[in-house]
Design an enzyme around this catalytic site. Structure first.
Site, PDB file in Angstrom:
ATOM      1  N   ASP A 204       0.756   1.013   0.567  1.00 38.28           N
ATOM      2  CA  ASP A 204       1.822   1.971   0.854  1.00 38.28           C
ATOM      3  C   ASP A 204       2.188   1.846   2.319  1.00 38.28           C
ATOM      4  OD1 ASP A 204      -0.178   3.154   2.341  1.00 38.28           O
ATOM      5  OD2 ASP A 204      -0.144   5.074   1.303  1.00 38.28           O
ATOM      6  N   ASP A 206       2.544   4.431   5.735  1.00 36.93           N
ATOM      7  CA  ASP A 206       2.190   5.779   6.170  1.00 36.93           C
ATOM      8  C   ASP A 206       2.845   6.096   7.518  1.00 36.93           C
ATOM      9  OD1 ASP A 206      -0.227   6.164   4.161  1.00 36.93           O
ATOM     10  OD2 ASP A 206      -0.597   4.245   5.145  1.00 36.93           O
ATOM     11  N   ASP A 318       3.837   7.534   2.439  1.00 39.39           N
ATOM     12  CA  ASP A 318       3.218   8.823   2.782  1.00 39.39           C
ATOM     13  C   ASP A 318       3.785   9.307   4.111  1.00 39.39           C
ATOM     14  OD1 ASP A 318       1.551   8.971   0.586  1.00 39.39           O
ATOM     15  OD2 ASP A 318      -0.159   8.043   1.599  1.00 39.39           O
TER      16      ASP A 318
HETATM   17  P1  8DG Z   1      -3.346   0.449   2.651  1.00 43.97           P
HETATM   18  O1  8DG Z   1      -2.377   1.555   2.394  1.00 43.97           O
HETATM   19  O2  8DG Z   1      -2.836  -0.562   3.609  1.00 43.97           O
HETATM   20  O3  8DG Z   1      -3.841  -0.150   1.398  1.00 43.97           O
HETATM   21  O4  8DG Z   1      -4.621   1.083   3.384  1.00 43.97           O
HETATM   22  P2  8DG Z   1      -4.647   2.341   4.318  1.00 43.97           P
HETATM   23  O5  8DG Z   1      -3.313   2.603   4.941  1.00 43.97           O
HETATM   24  O6  8DG Z   1      -5.796   2.198   5.225  1.00 43.97           O
HETATM   25  O7  8DG Z   1      -5.028   3.482   3.287  1.00 43.97           O
HETATM   26  P3  8DG Z   1      -4.262   4.809   2.849  1.00 43.97           P
HETATM   27  O8  8DG Z   1      -4.794   5.142   1.492  1.00 43.97           O
HETATM   28  O9  8DG Z   1      -2.795   4.694   2.968  1.00 43.97           O
HETATM   29  O10 8DG Z   1      -4.813   5.899   3.839  1.00 43.97           O
HETATM   30  C1  8DG Z   1      -4.498   5.908   5.204  1.00 43.97           C
HETATM   31  C2  8DG Z   1      -5.354   6.895   5.925  1.00 43.97           C
HETATM   32  O11 8DG Z   1      -5.008   8.200   5.542  1.00 43.97           O
HETATM   33  C3  8DG Z   1      -6.835   6.735   5.630  1.00 43.97           C
HETATM   34  O12 8DG Z   1      -7.515   6.671   6.848  1.00 43.97           O
HETATM   35  C4  8DG Z   1      -7.249   7.951   4.939  1.00 43.97           C
HETATM   36  C5  8DG Z   1      -6.180   8.936   5.324  1.00 43.97           C
HETATM   37  N1  8DG Z   1      -5.959   9.939   4.306  1.00 43.97           N
HETATM   38  C6  8DG Z   1      -5.569   9.783   2.997  1.00 43.97           C
HETATM   39  N2  8DG Z   1      -5.528  10.976   2.376  1.00 43.97           N
HETATM   40  C7  8DG Z   1      -5.873  11.886   3.299  1.00 43.97           C
HETATM   41  C8  8DG Z   1      -6.003  13.279   3.264  1.00 43.97           C
HETATM   42  O13 8DG Z   1      -5.811  13.907   2.244  1.00 43.97           O
HETATM   43  N3  8DG Z   1      -6.335  13.912   4.429  1.00 43.97           N
HETATM   44  C9  8DG Z   1      -6.553  13.208   5.577  1.00 43.97           C
HETATM   45  N4  8DG Z   1      -6.875  13.875   6.678  1.00 43.97           N
HETATM   46  N5  8DG Z   1      -6.464  11.879   5.634  1.00 43.97           N
HETATM   47  C10 8DG Z   1      -6.134  11.231   4.516  1.00 43.97           C
HETATM   48  O14 8DG Z   1      -5.294   8.709   2.493  1.00 43.97           O
HETATM   49 MN    MN Z   2      -1.630   3.056   3.753  1.00 42.99          MN
HETATM   50 MN    MN Z   3      -1.387   6.361   2.346  1.00 46.69          MN
END
Ligand code: 8DG
Ligand code: MN
Ligand code: MN
Length: 394
Positions: A204, A206, A318
């Site tokens: 995704d 972010d 996100d």
């Molecule tokens: P990717 O998308 O490239 O595969 O990997 P990523 O960017 O590292 O993973 P991600 O699933 O998009 O998550 C990004 C960061 O956000 C990760 O450090 C965890 C954090 N995160 C969530 N959900 C939540 C949440 O509900 N609360 C908080 N505080 N952080 C969160 O994914």
């Molecule tokens: Mn991500």
């Molecule tokens: Mn994410």
């Protein structure tokens, strides 16, 4: 005999947040195996085992050379008996029998397929599997009513399971920036998650949004979402208010910023021409029609890709809004990796008697919150050497 001094790091700290973990991994053969077992454990409601495998994999990712002999692992942290057996199997046989067995198991394959649907977690997948549902087709044929997220996930299954490139992430960044600037000039947008750590692809994109003046960010998310919706950029969105109160990892929160922390889980409709930098945002809603989901075969991606003539692609995005007073904590908390975050919180709690969340850092000894306006300050409060995002790829 092995000359250990040459081949292994003499000291590897045991918390991932004490280590520099770049994307250069010399031990993928082991970390891939351990990550698969971690994934299988997580999908099977065995989180403890999952974390153990993740920690072992993360430790190996931080090594500066390939492991070629079990002796090199003597004295290294984070390696439990199970992980060591897996590594030994890979060293001796070129592959881990447990990994190969897991990969081929119907259960694991079904869990992967079903949790590959946005909105479907391990629990739901597990329930469906117990009812004999192993494929997308079986799910569609079943009488199950899917929630809105799952329907969108199913509809855009192929797109959402295709990695997002940095170029696509940047293109979405431009759209988000335009939306934010239109509804609140002066607001700031930061790319977070894997792309901030320098990854070339992700599942995704972010973003963290804030405004330099405390309070100006209140109510921003619904406006951004409305703007994006009006331009036809959203295929799905769910905005949730701050869930800080319910979270287990944070201290009792100060009531003043209670509902200021919002996030939006969305699916973007990224036009192909937007990826190449030509903007045609105004005509989006008119020119894009919905395509039929390609669910006839689980692995029909080749034929469906060829038949896929739609001029856009679905991408998971996100969005998080944070008040500037919490920005550094939000930035640190959402940059990842997930294991790095988990280890930061474990370090804070176990080694420093502090509670770290994406909102704040609480010192239990002094019974007070510790302020920070940069990630560097948070690391300093925690008594940790600063680790830049590109070295948080644990
Ligand atoms: P990717 O998308 O490239 O595969 O990997 P990523 O960017 O590292 O993973 P991600 O699933 O998009 O998550 C990004 C960061 O956000 C990760 O450090 C965890 C954090 N995160 C969530 N959900 C939540 C949440 O509900 N609360 C908080 N505080 N952080 C969160 O994914
Ligand atoms: Mn991500
Ligand atoms: Mn994410």
């Amino acid at each position: 005999q092995v000359d250990e001094s040459k081949e292994v790091e003499s000291i590897v700290p045991s918390y991932a947040c004490q280590r520099r973990t770049t994307l250069e991994n010399h031990n993928t053969v082991f970390t891939d195996a351990l990550s698969l077992l971690a994934e299988n454990a997580e999908l099977s409601d065995e989180d403890g085992r999952g974390v153990a495998f993740r920690r072992a994999a993360a430790m190996l990712k931080a090594l500066h050379s390939p492991v070629t002999d079990l002796l090199q692992l003597r004295g290294l942290p984070c390696l439990g008996g199970h992980s060591l057996r897996v590594i030994k199997d890979v060293l001796e046989n070129g592959a881990s029998s447990e990994v190969e067995f897991t990969k081929q198991s119907e259960r694991f394959k079904a869990l992967k397929v079903l949790t590959g649907i946005f909105g479907v977690g391990a629990k739901t997948a597990e329930r469906w599997i117990r009812e004999g549902i192993h494929s997308l087709q079986q799910l569609q044929d079943s009488a199950h009513t899917l929630n809105r997220a799952q329907q969108a996930g199913l509809e855009h299954y192929d797109d959402l399971n295709q990695p997002v490139t940095k170029a696509e992430g940047d293109a979405i960044g431009e759209i988000v920036a335009k939306a934010v600037m239109s509804v609140l000039p002066g607001a700031q947008i930061t790319l977070i998650g894997g792309f901030r750590r320098g990854k070339l692809t992700g599942h995704d994109v972010d973003f963290l949004i804030t405004h330099p003046e405390e309070g100006r960010e209140v109510g921003l998310m619904p406006k951004v979402v409305s703007w994006l919706e009006s331009k036809g950029f959203l295929l799905y969105q769910k905005t949730t208010r701050n869930s800080y109160l319910e979270s287990k990892d944070g201290p009792a929160r100060p009531s003043s910023n209670m509902d200021r922390f919002e996030r939006c889980f969305s699916i973007f409709k990224l036009p192909e021409d937007e990826k190449q930098g030509t903007k045609q945002t105004e005509t989006l809603t008119d020119t894009c029609s919905l395509t039929t989901p390609s669910l006839v075969k689980d692995e029909g991606s080749e034929s469906t890709k060829r038949a896929n003539l739609k001029p856009w692609r679905a991408v998971r995005v996100d969005l998080v809004v944070s008040p500037i007073s919490q920005f550094a904590f939000a930035l640190l908390g959402w940059t990842g990796s997930k294991l790095f975050e988990r280890e930061l919180r474990r370090w804070a709690g176990h080694e420093k008697a502090m509670s770290l969340s994406s909102h704040a850092l609480y010192d239990n000894t002094q019974s007070k919150y510790l302020r920070a306006s940069s990630e560097e300050e948070i690391f300093a409060h925690l008594g940790l050497e600063y680790i830049p995002p590109s070295e948080r790829n644990a």
